[in-house]
Write a protein that holds these residues in place. Structure first.
Motif, PDB file in Angstrom:
ATOM      1  N   VAL A  49       0.909  -1.174  -0.085  1.00 49.91           N
ATOM      2  CA  VAL A  49      -0.118   0.168  -0.179  1.00 49.91           C
ATOM      3  C   VAL A  49       0.826   1.333   0.022  1.00 49.91           C
ATOM      4  N   GLY A  50       0.576   2.055  -1.011  1.00 56.81           N
ATOM      5  CA  GLY A  50       1.349   3.314  -1.057  1.00 56.81           C
ATOM      6  C   GLY A  50       0.713   4.550  -0.629  1.00 56.81           C
ATOM      7  N   ALA A  51      -0.612   4.442  -0.677  1.00 51.97           N
ATOM      8  CA  ALA A  51      -1.333   5.887  -0.448  1.00 51.97           C
ATOM      9  C   ALA A  51      -2.677   5.168   0.167  1.00 51.97           C
ATOM     10  N   GLY A  52      -3.419   6.087   1.019  1.00 54.52           N
ATOM     11  CA  GLY A  52      -4.826   5.606   1.261  1.00 54.52           C
ATOM     12  C   GLY A  52      -5.916   6.863   0.899  1.00 54.52           C
ATOM     13  N   ILE A  53      -7.138   6.630   1.227  1.00 55.64           N
ATOM     14  CA  ILE A  53      -8.269   7.669   0.941  1.00 55.64           C
ATOM     15  C   ILE A  53      -9.232   7.128   2.095  1.00 55.64           C
TER      16      ILE A  53
ATOM     17  N   ASP B 152       4.011   2.989  -8.025  1.00 57.36           N
ATOM     18  CA  ASP B 152       3.766   1.483  -8.593  1.00 57.36           C
ATOM     19  C   ASP B 152       3.045   0.711  -7.388  1.00 57.36           C
ATOM     20  N   LYS B 153       2.766   1.182  -6.159  1.00 54.32           N
ATOM     21  CA  LYS B 153       2.074   0.489  -5.259  1.00 54.32           C
ATOM     22  C   LYS B 153       0.651   0.790  -5.189  1.00 54.32           C
ATOM     23  N   ASP B 154      -0.334   0.157  -4.332  1.00 51.81           N
ATOM     24  CA  ASP B 154      -1.757   0.090  -4.390  1.00 51.81           C
ATOM     25  C   ASP B 154      -2.297   1.492  -3.798  1.00 51.81           C
ATOM     26  N   VAL B 155      -3.307   1.852  -3.864  1.00 48.69           N
ATOM     27  CA  VAL B 155      -4.268   2.760  -3.111  1.00 48.69           C
ATOM     28  C   VAL B 155      -5.267   1.895  -2.360  1.00 48.69           C
ATOM     29  N   MET B 156      -5.348   2.384  -0.852  1.00 48.15           N
ATOM     30  CA  MET B 156      -6.336   1.645  -0.377  1.00 48.15           C
ATOM     31  C   MET B 156      -7.262   2.579  -0.058  1.00 48.15           C
TER      32      MET B 156
END
Length: 211
Positions: free
Chosen positions: A69-73, A142-146
């Protein structure tokens, strides 16, 4: 390939928080019980700076949830602080060392400067879910957004076709009201089952969003 994911605990009648949510009871009546399966896990406790805990069938699910996970909302209710203009002293439900450890974009109607706590920076986004999506994707690289939640936030991203994966942790409780997931979505909305894991106190259902 990076993905936009949502991951949330839900009652068998479809609620991610119970009735009568408030500053004193952010998950509403009975809502805390949705997370009993997680808080005892060693994987969850380690991410929150605590020792000990259980290892069971949920451990792999939790490890996968926290990986890449590279960022969240999140919505404003999940960050907390009520409605209306911000009380600047409010720094969220998550304490001085939040468990996110990545840039986290908070949807709100009221401007506020970013807040950094330990290695998590909360960025407040006032121009809609697509703006938060774009900023989070850029921050994640290149990581996921959660998409952490709550229900209204996840529902919006699903409705706009901006979600790639949805994982539901279904807990055998009935809340009877509160914040409902998968509400008012198009009947053309489709999911493809990826995985089912049965574990103590919870069933983990992972889906790919069919676009």
């Amino acid at each position: 390939m990076s993905k936009v994911r949502a991951d949330i605990s839900v009652s068998v009648d479809g609620y991610v928080a119970g009735p009568n949510q408030s500053l004193e009871s952010p998950l509403g009546e009975g809502g805390e019980g949705l997370h009993d399966w997680a808080v005892g896990l060693a994987a969850w406790r380690g991410a929150h700076g605590m020792e000990g805990g259980e290892v069971n069938a949920s451990t792999q699910v939790m490890d996968e949830r926290q990986a890449n996970v590279g960022a969240g909302i999140m919505g404003r209710n999940m960050f907390g602080g009520g409605t209306g203009p911000w009380e600047q002293s409010w720094t969220g439900w998550w304490g001085e060392d939040p468990p996110f450890h990545v840039p986290t974009f908070v949807l709100t109607h009221h401007p506020r400067k970013p807040v950094t706590l330990s290695d998590t920076t909360f960025v407040f986004v006032t121009d809609g879910i697509k703006s938060a999506y774009d900023q989070a994707c850029e921050a994640a690289g290149d990581k996921d957004v959660m998409i952490h939640g709550g229900a209204h936030t996840i529902n919006q991203y699903l409705a706009e076709g901006l979600l790639d994966e949805l994982e539901l942790h279904v807990v055998p409780v009935i809340l009877g009201g509160g914040a409902r997931l998968l509400d008012n979505l198009s009947p053309q909305f489709n999911l493809e089952q990826v995985r089912v894991v049965e574990a103590p106190g919870v069933t983990h259902l992972k889906y790919r969003v069919v676009k």
